[in-house]
Enzyme design. Structure first.
Site, mmCIF file in Angstrom:
data_model
loop_
_atom_site.group_PDB
_atom_site.id
_atom_site.type_symbol
_atom_site.label_atom_id
_atom_site.label_comp_id
_atom_site.label_asym_id
_atom_site.label_seq_id
_atom_site.Cartn_x
_atom_site.Cartn_y
_atom_site.Cartn_z
ATOM 1 N N LYS A 193 0.863 -1.177 0.000
ATOM 2 C CA LYS A 193 0.000 0.000 0.000
ATOM 3 C C LYS A 193 0.899 1.227 0.000
ATOM 4 O O LYS A 193 1.577 1.531 0.982
ATOM 5 C CB LYS A 193 -0.884 -0.017 1.236
ATOM 6 N N LYS A 212 -1.892 -1.475 -4.116
ATOM 7 C CA LYS A 212 -2.792 -0.323 -4.051
ATOM 8 C C LYS A 212 -1.990 0.961 -4.073
ATOM 9 O O LYS A 212 -1.046 1.071 -3.302
ATOM 10 C CB LYS A 212 -3.588 -0.437 -2.744
HETATM 11 C C1 PBG Z 1 -7.820 2.962 5.347
HETATM 12 C C2 PBG Z 1 -7.991 2.865 3.872
HETATM 13 C C3 PBG Z 1 -7.710 3.839 2.900
HETATM 14 C C4 PBG Z 1 -8.129 3.291 1.691
HETATM 15 C C5 PBG Z 1 -8.614 2.014 1.944
HETATM 16 N N1 PBG Z 1 -8.510 1.759 3.291
HETATM 17 C C6 PBG Z 1 -7.177 5.214 3.039
HETATM 18 C C7 PBG Z 1 -5.859 5.445 3.636
HETATM 19 O O1 PBG Z 1 -5.032 4.539 3.814
HETATM 20 O O2 PBG Z 1 -5.606 6.596 3.997
HETATM 21 C C8 PBG Z 1 -8.100 3.985 0.359
HETATM 22 C C9 PBG Z 1 -9.141 3.533 -0.612
HETATM 23 C C10 PBG Z 1 -9.377 4.462 -1.752
HETATM 24 O O3 PBG Z 1 -8.736 5.526 -1.897
HETATM 25 O O4 PBG Z 1 -10.264 4.139 -2.546
HETATM 26 N N2 PBG Z 1 -6.608 2.521 5.819
HETATM 27 ZN ZN ZN Z 2 -6.187 3.245 7.893
#
Ligand code: PBG
Ligand code: ZN
Length: 305
Positions: free
Chosen positions: A176, A229
């Site tokens: 991520k 992601k």
């Molecule tokens: C929470 C989370 C996020 C997303 C999914 N779970 C945001 C972040 O990490 O700040 C992003 C999903 C998206 O942008 O569609 N941890």
């Molecule tokens: Zn989070």
């Protein structure tokens, strides 16, 4: 006949944002075409997408209150727990994936517990495990930790096993990136950190070998599916991971990627349906088995005629 890649609705996961209350279906300002749904409305949506051939959904909960330790994330009558129970009672084959994190539930809106201005990795793990167990108990089929703390997959795996949930798989947000493409999601869930940013636990966008190390570690700790992601700017990463590990790979086509296409299409700069088909095909071609996308419903509807 010579087409190598076909994206079918069965490859897709539709995200939903669940809120407390009844009879709520309110469009999300930062995500045009996506809605905050109360549980009673969520059921209708889910029944509809099932008829289009989408097998799975991922749930994000919006609690009424945030606190310092994210208690609303693991209590028995939390929004996700109630939604899971209700969906399980009212659907037959639906796969429910639940996002495990703290940032939507804590006042500082970080994915880990914050003490004296620092993310305390190891103190966060038991809380994440509590959330995961509460989801499994409520009927979640796949646990998806998105927090990016170190060692969480192993910790959650052991905790699930100890509680008799050894058959519940883990979809790890393994790779991520600390991306700027989550902004519309952060508005939607109100989870942008009040101070600092997420770069101490999310990945450096310039790194690719590190992604392989993250995946190797998560697989060792018990991840059944690994996620990359965002999706589109990281197709090279999806490809490398698939080549290296031959593991089940999921890509999250995130909120920023969604709104870029939505707004360009709103301006008539692009043909949305064609572009969506193209990007989903590219994500699958790169090596992704599963795609989480806000376009799932529209694509599958079109696909199933
Ligand atoms: C929470 C989370 C996020 C997303 C999914 N779970 C945001 C972040 O990490 O700040 C992003 C999903 C998206 O942008 O569609 N941890
Ligand atoms: Zn989070």
């Amino acid at each position: 006949m010579v087409k190598e890649t076909n994206v079918s609705p069965k490859d897709l996961v539709m995200p939903y944002f669940v809120v407390e209350g009844k009879n709520i279906r309110k469009e999300i300002q930062s995500l045009p075409g996506q809605f905050y749904l109360s549980i009673d409305k969520l059921i209708n949506e889910v029944k509809e997408i099932e008829t289009f051939g989408i097998p799975a959904i991922i749930l994000f909960g919006i609690p009424d209150k945030k606190d310092n330790l994210g208690e609303n994330a693991y209590k028995d009558d939390g929004i996700i727990q109630k939604a899971c129970r209700h969906l399980k009672e009212n659907t037959k084959n639906l796969v429910i994936i639940t996002d495990v994190c703290l940032c939507g539930y804590t006042k500082n809106r970080h994915c880990g517990i914050v003490k004296e201005g620092k993310i305390v990795n190891d103190e966060t793990l038991p809380i994440l495990a509590k959330i995961a167990i509460s989801h499994a108990k409520a009927g979640s089929d796949i646990i998806a930790p998105s927090d990016m703390m170190d060692g969480r997959i192993g910790y959650i795996r052991r905790a699930l096993d100890d509680c008799g949930y050894e058959n519940i798989p883990i979809l790890s947000y393994s790779v991520k990136y600390a991306s700027s493409l989550y902004t519309p999601f952060r508005y939607a869930v109100d989870c942008a950190p009040t101070s600092g940013d997420k770069t101490t636990y999310q990945m450096d966008i310039s790194n690719s070998n590190e992604a392989l190390r993250e995946v190797a570690q998560d697989i060792k700790e018990g991840a059944d599916i690994v996620m990359v992601k965002p999706a589109l700017p990281y197709l090279d990463i999806i490809y490398r991971i698939k080549e290296e590990f031959k593991w089940s790979v999921c890509a999250f086509n995130v909120s920023g990627e969604y709104v870029m296409i939505k707004s360009a299409s709103y301006m008539n700069f692009i043909d949305e349906k064609k572009v969506v088909k193209e990007i989903l095909t590219a994500i699958k071609r790169a090596g992704s088995d599963i795609i989480i996308t806000y376009f799932a419903k529209e694509y599958a509807k079109e696909f199933s005629g």
